[in-house]
Write a protein that holds these residues in place. Structure first.
Motif, short mmCIF file in Angstrom:
data_model
loop_
_atom_site.label_atom_id
_atom_site.label_comp_id
_atom_site.label_asym_id
_atom_site.label_seq_id
_atom_site.Cartn_x
_atom_site.Cartn_y
_atom_site.Cartn_z
N ASN A 143 23.48 -19.47 12.77
CA ASN A 143 23.09 -18.16 12.31
C ASN A 143 24.02 -17.09 12.89
N ILE A 144 24.20 -16.03 12.12
CA ILE A 144 24.91 -14.84 12.58
C ILE A 144 24.01 -13.65 12.28
N ILE A 145 23.78 -12.79 13.28
CA ILE A 145 22.92 -11.63 13.07
C ILE A 145 23.59 -10.40 13.66
N ILE A 161 23.24 -15.63 7.47
CA ILE A 161 23.92 -14.43 7.96
C ILE A 161 23.02 -13.24 7.64
N SER A 162 22.64 -12.45 8.64
CA SER A 162 21.77 -11.30 8.45
C SER A 162 22.41 -10.08 9.10
N ILE A 163 22.64 -9.03 8.29
CA ILE A 163 23.26 -7.80 8.77
C ILE A 163 22.33 -6.64 8.41
N GLY A 164 21.82 -5.93 9.41
CA GLY A 164 20.97 -4.78 9.16
C GLY A 164 19.71 -4.82 10.00
N ASP A 173 20.08 -20.88 4.72
CA ASP A 173 21.18 -20.65 3.77
C ASP A 173 21.08 -19.30 3.07
N HIS A 174 20.70 -18.24 3.81
CA HIS A 174 20.60 -16.91 3.23
C HIS A 174 21.80 -16.06 3.64
N LEU A 175 22.14 -15.09 2.77
CA LEU A 175 23.04 -13.99 3.13
C LEU A 175 22.28 -12.71 2.86
N VAL A 176 22.00 -11.94 3.92
CA VAL A 176 21.19 -10.73 3.81
C VAL A 176 21.95 -9.58 4.43
N THR A 193 20.67 -14.61 -1.70
CA THR A 193 21.72 -13.64 -1.39
C THR A 193 21.17 -12.26 -1.72
N VAL A 194 21.00 -11.42 -0.70
CA VAL A 194 20.34 -10.13 -0.87
C VAL A 194 21.21 -9.05 -0.23
N ILE A 195 21.58 -8.03 -1.03
CA ILE A 195 22.44 -6.94 -0.55
C ILE A 195 21.81 -5.62 -0.96
N GLY A 196 21.51 -4.76 0.01
CA GLY A 196 20.97 -3.44 -0.29
C GLY A 196 19.83 -3.08 0.64
#
Length: 578
Positions: A143-145, A161-164, A173-176, A193-196
């Motif tokens: 994981n990367i946060i 990967i979670s940014i925010g 297996d998410h990209l957030v 895959t979630v962006i916003g």
């Protein structure tokens, strides 16, 4: 020679040494001007240090004497350093220490920089914080946060990967990316895959979704396989929305639970809690009101395999192939707009494509008009007879011309291969509601106009209009070369007040006329022409336009608000019109 103890007896209290005893005492010592023989010194001179230019070499000094070493550059440092030493690099004044594997920077004042920290080792098992933002992850969970505490993600999530801030997806297996995005505690979801920001909230038990946009898909519970893009897209929708493609601002809003396998494209498609399945919707709704599927410009259903066009349908004519004998069907339509086709041979109409080779039309041709009932027909017969109805007859055609007749008046107009002739006071006219008068075809024939010709409105407008595009005025200069006209508007003037126009009016040979209009609010003026109150002057040459304010030689001409220039001119490469 007597010993030191024997010599002392000459000088005991009350003794008076004689001359020989006194000299014997003097001879027992070395004078400073005398050299001491080496055999008289109790020292091993093989261990002495050698002087080089009056200085003991560093190699002959003990290690503790030479703990600080100087070198010109970092690259000049020994490949293998020595522990316990300090190395000074003179071109940067930096201090280094040998760790046993590499040199590290220990210069005072830089111990807290990121570079110096990574030089001492570039790994940590703890998350870090930079300007209040957390950075961390987990090797075990892959994981990367960034932006939140790592602990809340590491033990429930893998390969993510979670940014925010406040964005901690569970599952794998998410990209957030985004603040307050994908808030869920479900560990079974996968591959989203979630962006916003504020996007994909309540994503329990959802997988394989791609969601992009602000506050998009705010109820993703039990939803799978969706592709949703656009601000507020799929907002306020029910649970279990799956396999949908939704594109547009506020697109697909308020779909009810169970909506699936739809394609929705267009802004503000507000479905008011309607369930759609296997449907196609393409439209932009500008009213802000709720809509239905049938309101779309294009709608359809993938299971029933139909598509509906809620508007006019046209096809570019030159993209349609010419029909031949292999085209055996006619396309027809019901009053509700449903298309079908029929055999051409079963039609009551003759194809406008013409007859086949060596198969001319024979017999009478009747053209029916539904507005006149049974009498509403025109007959063309082999005897060249034209009938307005069953009683009126007249000759329509002979070998030279096509004649138009009116009952009681005879021929009122005649069309030949060269002209249309009207007689008496009749003129070419039209009484239709949307009559346009004489008109040219699809092409532009305005360049062919000669004296005494009727001209198109387009041609007249062209001669008396101004445009940013280069146009021919229709006039000729004294050397019979065509005259062109072009208007340019400048809203940004260079500081020095010089505008280059040789690349705007290319190939210009002669300036026939010019018109200028300047908006100059700094001078409290907007004026036409090339001078203002004998204070400001505008010079025009083929290469450039120059502004000059007489009383201010260093004036910044970028203060001019706009400058409009219209030129009529000829071109170098044109030939005179014969």
């Amino acid at each position: 020679m007597k010993t030191k103890q024997e010599l002392k007896q000459y000088f005991e209290n009350g003794d008076i040494p004689n001359q020989e005893e006194f000299w014997e005492w003097q001879e027992s010592y070395w004078h400073k001007d005398e050299k001491i023989p080496l055999d008289k010194l109790a020292y091993d001179f093989s261990k002495k240090a050698d002087l080089v230019d009056g200085v003991v070499p560093a190699s002959q000094l003990p290690s503790y004497v030479d703990d600080v070493l100087e070198f010109d550059t970092f690259s000049a440092l020994p490949q293998q350093g020595e522990s316990g030493k300090i190395y000074i690099v003179q071109d940067t004044n930096k201090l280094y220490r040998w760790t046993g594997a590499r040199y590290i920077d220990i210069t005072q004042g830089e111990l807290s920089t990121l570079q110096s920290a990574t030089d001492r080792g570039n790994e940590t098992t703890n998350s870090i914080k930079v300007q209040g933002i957390n950075y961390g992850g987990s090797v075990q969970q892959n994981n990367i946060i960034i932006g939140d505490n790592v602990e809340g993600l590491n033990f429930q999530t893998t390969n993510t990967i979670s940014i925010g801030k406040n964005s901690k997806p569970s599952g794998s297996d998410h990209l957030v990316i985004g603040n307050s995005t994908y808030l869920t505690s479900d560990s079974s979801s996968i591959g989203n895959t979630v962006i916003g920001n504020s996007t994909y909230s309540n994503g329990l038990y959802s997988s394989d979704n791609t969601v992009i946009g602000y506050s998009t898909f705010n109820n993703a519970k039990n939803s799978n396989g969706n592709t949703i893009m656009g601000t507020y897209a799929a907002s306020s929708s029910g649970d279990g929305i799956s396999q949908n493609i939704i594109l547009g601002q506020n697109a697909g809003s308020s779909l009810s639970s169970g909506s699936r396998s739809n394609i929705i494209v267009g802004n503000n498609s507000l479905f008011a809690n309607t369930q759609l399945q296997n449907s196609l919707y393409i439209h932009n709704n500008n009213s802000g009101q709720n809509i239905t599927l049938s309101d779309a410009l294009i709608s359809g259903n993938f299971v029933d395999r139909y598509v509906n066009l809620n508007g006019k349908l046209s096809i570019t004519p030159n993209q349609i192939p010419a029909a031949d004998a292999s085209y055996t069907k006619n396309i027809v339509a019901r009053p509700d707009g449903t298309f079908g086709w029929e055999d051409k041979t079963g039609s009551e109409f003759i194809s406008l494509g013409g007859t086949s080779f060596n198969r001319p039309v024979t017999g009478n041709i009747v053209i029916r008009s539904s507005s006149k009932g049974s009498l509403g027909s025109t007959t063309l017969s082999s005897g060249s007879i034209f009938c307005l109805d069953k009683t009126d007859k007249g000759i329509i055609m002979d070998t030279l011309s096509l004649k138009f007749l009116e009952p009681g008046s005879g021929v009122v107009a005649e069309m030949t291969s060269n002209e249309i002739v009207t007689e008496n006071t009749y003129t070419i006219t039209c009484h239709a509601a949307n009559a346009r008068g004489l008109s040219g075809g699809a092409l532009d024939y305005t360049e062919n106009v000669k004296d005494l010709d009727y001209i198109q409105k387009k041609y007249a407008d062209k001669q008396h209009s101004y445009t940013k595009e280069e146009v021919k005025t229709g006039g000729l200069w004294i050397d019979n070369k065509p005259i062109y006209r072009k208007t340019v508007v400048f809203t940004q003037i260079p500081d020095e007040g010089i505008i280059r126009i040789d690349k705007i009016f290319e190939d210009m040979e002669m300036i026939v006329s010019n018109q200028m209009f300047t908006e100059w609010y700094d001078m409290k003026a907007d004026f036409a022409g090339n001078q203002l109150r004998n204070e400001a002057f505008i010079s025009l040459q083929k290469e450039f336009v120059q502004f000059q304010l007489k009383s201010y030689p260093n004036y910044n001409y970028s203060a001019i608000n706009s400058f409009t220039l219209t030129l009529e001119y000829t071109k170098k490469n044109d030939l005179p019109v014969v």
